[in-house]
Scaffold this active site. Sequence first.
Site, PDB file in Angstrom:
ATOM      1  N   ARG A  16      45.649 -97.696  69.624  1.00 52.28           N
ATOM      2  CA  ARG A  16      45.389 -98.442  68.100  1.00 52.28           C
ATOM      3  C   ARG A  16      44.156 -99.159  68.418  1.00 52.28           C
ATOM      4  NH1 ARG A  16      49.957-102.975  69.030  1.00 52.28           N
ATOM      5  NH2 ARG A  16      48.582-104.620  70.018  1.00 52.28           N
ATOM      6  N   ASP A  37      47.639 -94.960  77.162  1.00 52.53           N
ATOM      7  CA  ASP A  37      48.055 -96.254  76.470  1.00 52.53           C
ATOM      8  C   ASP A  37      49.483 -96.362  77.057  1.00 52.53           C
ATOM      9  OD1 ASP A  37      48.760 -98.720  74.778  1.00 52.53           O
ATOM     10  OD2 ASP A  37      46.949 -97.999  73.688  1.00 52.53           O
ATOM     11  N   ASP A  61      49.747 -97.516  82.290  1.00 50.62           N
ATOM     12  CA  ASP A  61      49.787 -98.938  82.338  1.00 50.62           C
ATOM     13  C   ASP A  61      48.494 -99.341  83.310  1.00 50.62           C
ATOM     14  OD1 ASP A  61      50.018-101.553  83.276  1.00 50.62           O
ATOM     15  OD2 ASP A  61      52.373-101.571  83.166  1.00 50.62           O
ATOM     16  N   TYR A 153      42.724-115.534  79.202  1.00 52.87           N
ATOM     17  CA  TYR A 153      41.786-114.642  78.653  1.00 52.87           C
ATOM     18  C   TYR A 153      40.487-114.686  78.893  1.00 52.87           C
ATOM     19  CZ  TYR A 153      40.315-111.399  74.876  1.00 52.87           C
ATOM     20  OH  TYR A 153      39.690-110.318  74.163  1.00 52.87           O
ATOM     21  N   LYS A 157      37.792-112.188  81.147  1.00 48.80           N
ATOM     22  CA  LYS A 157      36.636-111.520  80.460  1.00 48.80           C
ATOM     23  C   LYS A 157      35.206-111.770  81.247  1.00 48.80           C
ATOM     24  CE  LYS A 157      38.881-109.087  77.222  1.00 48.80           C
ATOM     25  NZ  LYS A 157      39.139-107.713  77.465  1.00 48.80           N
ATOM     26  N   VAL A 186      37.230-109.048  65.949  1.00 51.51           N
ATOM     27  CA  VAL A 186      37.399-107.617  65.519  1.00 51.51           C
ATOM     28  C   VAL A 186      38.644-107.664  64.824  1.00 51.51           C
ATOM     29  CG1 VAL A 186      37.108-105.263  66.047  1.00 51.51           C
ATOM     30  CG2 VAL A 186      35.732-106.900  67.185  1.00 51.51           C
ATOM     31  N   THR A 188      41.900-106.186  64.384  1.00 49.20           N
ATOM     32  CA  THR A 188      42.982-105.694  65.036  1.00 49.20           C
ATOM     33  C   THR A 188      44.013-106.449  65.083  1.00 49.20           C
ATOM     34  OG1 THR A 188      42.511-106.236  67.177  1.00 49.20           O
ATOM     35  CG2 THR A 188      41.188-104.333  66.506  1.00 49.20           C
ATOM     36  N   THR A 191      43.791-109.913  66.710  1.00 49.97           N
ATOM     37  CA  THR A 191      43.393-110.940  65.759  1.00 49.97           C
ATOM     38  C   THR A 191      44.345-111.274  64.637  1.00 49.97           C
ATOM     39  OG1 THR A 191      41.799-109.476  64.845  1.00 49.97           O
ATOM     40  CG2 THR A 191      40.892-111.078  66.289  1.00 49.97           C
TER      41      THR A 191
HETATM   42  P1  NAD Z   1      44.821-104.281  70.222  1.00 51.31           P
HETATM   43  O1  NAD Z   1      45.930-105.374  70.522  1.00 51.31           O
HETATM   44  O2  NAD Z   1      45.009-103.558  68.885  1.00 51.31           O
HETATM   45  O3  NAD Z   1      44.646-102.962  71.172  1.00 51.31           O
HETATM   46  C1  NAD Z   1      44.877-103.189  72.537  1.00 51.31           C
HETATM   47  C2  NAD Z   1      45.498-101.877  73.271  1.00 51.31           C
HETATM   48  O4  NAD Z   1      45.720-102.207  74.705  1.00 51.31           O
HETATM   49  C3  NAD Z   1      47.069-101.469  72.362  1.00 51.31           C
HETATM   50  O5  NAD Z   1      46.859-100.208  72.115  1.00 51.31           O
HETATM   51  C4  NAD Z   1      47.867-101.890  73.501  1.00 51.31           C
HETATM   52  O6  NAD Z   1      49.121-101.225  73.856  1.00 51.31           O
HETATM   53  C5  NAD Z   1      46.873-101.560  74.981  1.00 51.31           C
HETATM   54  N1  NAD Z   1      47.651-102.198  76.182  1.00 51.31           N
HETATM   55  C6  NAD Z   1      47.886-103.510  76.349  1.00 51.31           C
HETATM   56  N2  NAD Z   1      48.448-103.624  77.714  1.00 51.31           N
HETATM   57  C7  NAD Z   1      48.269-102.394  78.235  1.00 51.31           C
HETATM   58  C8  NAD Z   1      48.353-101.905  79.547  1.00 51.31           C
HETATM   59  N3  NAD Z   1      48.913-102.847  80.492  1.00 51.31           N
HETATM   60  N4  NAD Z   1      48.222-100.831  79.782  1.00 51.31           N
HETATM   61  C9  NAD Z   1      47.360 -99.910  78.952  1.00 51.31           C
HETATM   62  N5  NAD Z   1      47.351-100.246  77.698  1.00 51.31           N
HETATM   63  C10 NAD Z   1      47.607-101.659  77.367  1.00 51.31           C
HETATM   64  O7  NAD Z   1      43.515-104.915  70.243  1.00 51.31           O
HETATM   65  P2  NAD Z   1      41.941-104.571  70.265  1.00 51.31           P
HETATM   66  O8  NAD Z   1      41.180-105.501  69.532  1.00 51.31           O
HETATM   67  O9  NAD Z   1      41.868-103.104  69.727  1.00 51.31           O
HETATM   68  O10 NAD Z   1      41.467-104.841  72.090  1.00 51.31           O
HETATM   69  C11 NAD Z   1      40.798-103.883  72.377  1.00 51.31           C
HETATM   70  C12 NAD Z   1      40.014-104.503  73.538  1.00 51.31           C
HETATM   71  O11 NAD Z   1      38.968-105.582  72.772  1.00 51.31           O
HETATM   72  C13 NAD Z   1      40.956-105.627  74.372  1.00 51.31           C
HETATM   73  O12 NAD Z   1      40.247-105.503  75.786  1.00 51.31           O
HETATM   74  C14 NAD Z   1      40.658-106.835  73.890  1.00 51.31           C
HETATM   75  O13 NAD Z   1      40.702-108.018  74.854  1.00 51.31           O
HETATM   76  C15 NAD Z   1      38.885-106.639  73.640  1.00 51.31           C
HETATM   77  N6  NAD Z   1      38.561-107.532  72.591  1.00 51.31           N
HETATM   78  C16 NAD Z   1      39.087-107.824  71.214  1.00 51.31           C
HETATM   79  C17 NAD Z   1      38.570-108.698  70.367  1.00 51.31           C
HETATM   80  C18 NAD Z   1      39.196-108.940  68.891  1.00 51.31           C
HETATM   81  O14 NAD Z   1      38.795-109.796  68.297  1.00 51.31           O
HETATM   82  N7  NAD Z   1      40.173-108.001  68.560  1.00 51.31           N
HETATM   83  C19 NAD Z   1      37.589-109.300  70.751  1.00 51.31           C
HETATM   84  C20 NAD Z   1      36.947-109.259  71.899  1.00 51.31           C
HETATM   85  C21 NAD Z   1      37.457-108.421  72.917  1.00 51.31           C
END
Ligand code: NAD
Length: 261
Positions: A16, A37, A61, A153, A157, A186, A188, A191
């Site tokens: 996702r 995932d 994982d 977090y 990062k 972003v 998703t 957030t």
């Molecule tokens: P999201 O929660 O929709 O997606 C995260 C995905 O990681 C999910 O599909 C989840 O099942 C998977 N995941 C979680 N733990 C896991 C594990 N142990 N093993 C394998 N998969 C695992 O959120 P997103 O926004 O799509 O996040 C994607 C990346 O972007 C992340 O690294 C997040 O930290 C980073 N990020 C997100 C934002 C934001 O605002 N959404 C901003 C900066 C960085």
Amino acid sequence: MGKLDGRVILVTGAARGQGAAEARLFAAEGARVVLTDVLDDQGEALAAELGRDAAAYVHLDVGTEDGWTAAVAAAKDAFGRIDGLVNNAGVLRVNELVDTPLAEFEAVVRVNQVGAFLGMRAVAPELMAAGGGTIVNTASYVALSGMTFLTAYAATKAAVVGMTRVAAMELAGRNIRVNAMCPGAVDTAMTNPALLDPDTDPAEVAEAADGLYRKVVPLARIGRPEEVARLALFLSCEDSSYITGQPFVIDGGWLAGVSVL
Ligand code: NAD
């Protein structure tokens, strides 16, 4: 001609959000994508939608060594080799420093930091065997600037950016480029958790958040997963052939400074 024709790229957290957007865009650009995932139903469904020639789903994982060994083997079974990796899987926990339990801190480190480390360590030898490749790590704008309540977090990062620089130097001689993305907010489930909660109206939550982004983000809106996917594509294809070891901020201008407009 797609920008990734013939490449095999493994994306973590691809069921996702940004990972799913990356898998879709990469497949559209000619890559064969190994989606991984822990959300197996969603991951399988997306792989099926993209088609067997373009995509395979593997449970992974990212915080587990055995998981990586099995996922790399499954990717090679499916498509013969690996020549790209996107470390995208991540988790967010929001807590004040003084209230953050050690177990919570360590859980975030396990996925975001250890996961990216294990991923690079497991896949780099495959990229070497393929004659070179790309690694794109997903950091965050909080790797470069602080944000309250995000001790764990932000730590992970910043670590991802640090590992990106070291890996880029160590792997450059093997024709492997390593870069990091630093997204701002972003749209998703991360957030907008209301997207996952049937009792909440995601539109209402998004509207409240919108007010905040209008104030603090110069481009006055939240980012879209597809926009981050385009940066991941750029860093995974030949368009970025002379770029390695860099963090790329994609945040609508949030980190540019303090605006008084
Ligand atoms: P999201 O929660 O929709 O997606 C995260 C995905 O990681 C999910 O599909 C989840 O099942 C998977 N995941 C979680 N733990 C896991 C594990 N142990 N093993 C394998 N998969 C695992 O959120 P997103 O926004 O799509 O996040 C994607 C990346 O972007 C992340 O690294 C997040 O930290 C980073 N990020 C997100 C934002 C934001 O605002 N959404 C901003 C900066 C960085």
